[in-house]
Design a protein around this motif. Structure first.
Motif, PDB file in Angstrom:
ATOM      1  N   LYS A  16      53.205  29.156  45.562  1.00  8.17           N
ATOM      2  CA  LYS A  16      52.251  29.093  44.841  1.00  8.17           C
ATOM      3  C   LYS A  16      51.777  26.859  45.172  1.00  8.17           C
ATOM      4  CE  LYS A  16      51.238  29.798  40.168  1.00  8.17           C
ATOM      5  NZ  LYS A  16      51.914  30.574  38.518  1.00  8.17           N
ATOM      6  N   LEU A  19      49.741  26.095  47.370  1.00  4.38           N
ATOM      7  CA  LEU A  19      48.287  26.455  47.394  1.00  4.38           C
ATOM      8  C   LEU A  19      47.600  26.182  46.003  1.00  4.38           C
ATOM      9  CD1 LEU A  19      48.958  30.518  48.098  1.00  4.38           C
ATOM     10  CD2 LEU A  19      47.808  29.147  49.600  1.00  4.38           C
ATOM     11  N   ILE A  20      48.130  25.226  44.951  1.00  5.83           N
ATOM     12  CA  ILE A  20      47.582  25.044  43.840  1.00  5.83           C
ATOM     13  C   ILE A  20      47.686  23.560  44.361  1.00  5.83           C
ATOM     14  CG2 ILE A  20      47.883  24.434  41.659  1.00  5.83           C
ATOM     15  CD1 ILE A  20      49.061  26.778  40.777  1.00  5.83           C
ATOM     16  N   THR A  21      48.441  23.009  44.992  1.00  2.00           N
ATOM     17  CA  THR A  21      48.169  21.433  45.373  1.00  2.00           C
ATOM     18  C   THR A  21      46.613  21.570  46.598  1.00  2.00           C
ATOM     19  OG1 THR A  21      50.529  21.178  45.245  1.00  2.00           O
ATOM     20  CG2 THR A  21      49.263  19.555  46.756  1.00  2.00           C
ATOM     21  N   TRP A  22      47.052  22.128  47.622  1.00  2.00           N
ATOM     22  CA  TRP A  22      45.786  22.537  48.166  1.00  2.00           C
ATOM     23  C   TRP A  22      44.663  22.212  47.558  1.00  2.00           C
ATOM     24  CZ3 TRP A  22      42.141  25.691  49.096  1.00  2.00           C
ATOM     25  CH2 TRP A  22      41.490  25.944  50.160  1.00  2.00           C
ATOM     26  N   LYS A  23      44.110  23.250  46.622  1.00  2.00           N
ATOM     27  CA  LYS A  23      43.115  23.970  45.745  1.00  2.00           C
ATOM     28  C   LYS A  23      42.597  22.049  44.793  1.00  2.00           C
ATOM     29  CE  LYS A  23      41.600  26.954  42.337  1.00  2.00           C
ATOM     30  NZ  LYS A  23      41.746  27.982  41.173  1.00  2.00           N
ATOM     31  N   LEU A  24      43.720  22.073  44.298  1.00  2.00           N
ATOM     32  CA  LEU A  24      43.440  20.778  43.554  1.00  2.00           C
ATOM     33  C   LEU A  24      43.259  19.170  44.598  1.00  2.00           C
ATOM     34  CD1 LEU A  24      46.730  20.122  41.305  1.00  2.00           C
ATOM     35  CD2 LEU A  24      44.112  20.976  40.304  1.00  2.00           C
ATOM     36  N   ARG A  25      43.345  19.379  45.926  1.00  2.00           N
ATOM     37  CA  ARG A  25      42.766  17.983  46.624  1.00  2.00           C
ATOM     38  C   ARG A  25      41.605  18.649  47.209  1.00  2.00           C
ATOM     39  NH1 ARG A  25      48.214  17.701  49.520  1.00  2.00           N
ATOM     40  NH2 ARG A  25      49.309  16.555  49.155  1.00  2.00           N
ATOM     41  N   TRP A  26      40.731  20.428  47.196  1.00  4.24           N
ATOM     42  CA  TRP A  26      39.813  20.253  47.964  1.00  4.24           C
ATOM     43  C   TRP A  26      38.977  20.323  46.411  1.00  4.24           C
ATOM     44  CZ3 TRP A  26      36.921  24.391  45.643  1.00  4.24           C
ATOM     45  CH2 TRP A  26      35.724  24.777  46.652  1.00  4.24           C
ATOM     46  N   ARG A  27      39.197  19.956  45.374  1.00  2.15           N
ATOM     47  CA  ARG A  27      38.287  19.571  44.506  1.00  2.15           C
ATOM     48  C   ARG A  27      38.241  18.113  43.732  1.00  2.15           C
ATOM     49  NH1 ARG A  27      39.640  22.644  39.076  1.00  2.15           N
ATOM     50  NH2 ARG A  27      37.892  22.113  38.325  1.00  2.15           N
TER      51      ARG A  27
END
Length: 191
Positions: A16, A19-27
């Motif tokens: 989790k 995934l959250i780290t990836w989502k933040l980087r994507w944003r």
């Protein structure tokens, strides 16, 4: 040396976090490492610069944390900080939180007062700096232009309106220095 096998819940928390780290980087959030979240992901709304240190822990089990970085403002939080439930951070210029800090539940940090006080003065917008290994207890409010020194502690429900030096115990409305805190330079408050 034998290593223990991680439990299923430990593995799920790790995945989790990835995934959250990836989502933040994507944003567009600059994550120096893995972000750890207990509960739903924090709300991060950013038009400015956001930098999150390695292994920053957001606990959002009862109320999500909200971070808003407006315009060309800058928000930075150091490694291994703990952000509790319901923390609200509003950045119009600059907010910097050092490593190893504890931010208590329902704490509010805003570098603007949003409205003018004196006619024609406009709203006050001034940078906030929170040092290394600082503990802001629950329901603390930090106002524009404040600098809190390393190893300091701010008592619950305090309103911090001015700056304080390293190793200060701070309390009250408005907050004032109660006494000095004894802490070595390399001291990290246990969590």
């Amino acid at each position: 040396m034998l290593r223990s096998v991680p439990s299923k819940s430990q593995i799920l928390r790790y995945v989790k976090g990835l995934l959250i780290t990836w989502k933040l980087r994507w944003r567009g959030v600059d994550c120096e490492g893995r972000v750890v979240v207990a509960g739903p992901a924090p709300r991060i709304w950013s038009k400015g610069s956001v930098k999150i240190g390695n292994r920053v822990l957001f606990r959002t089990t009862s109320r999500r944390t909200s971070i808003a970085v407006r315009g060309d403002a800058r928000f930075e939080i150091g490694e291994k900080c703990f952000i509790n439930d319901g923390v609200e951070i509003d950045v119009w210029k600059s907010v910097e939180i050092g490593p190893y800090c504890f931010i208590g539940n329902n704490t509010r940090i805003a570098d603007t007062n949003y409205h003018e006080i004196d006619q024609g003065a406009g709203p006050r917008v001034d940078s906030i700096s929170i040092g290394r290994n600082v503990w802001l207890a629950s329901n603390v409010t930090v106002l524009p232009g404040v600098s809190i020194g390393d190893h300091s502690v701010v008592a619950a429900c305090s309103v911090v309106t001015k700056s304080f030096p390293d190793r200060s115990l701070i309390a009250g409305i408005p907050a004032r220095k109660i006494r000095d805190i004894e802490a070595a330079d390399d001291y990290i408050r246990p969590g």
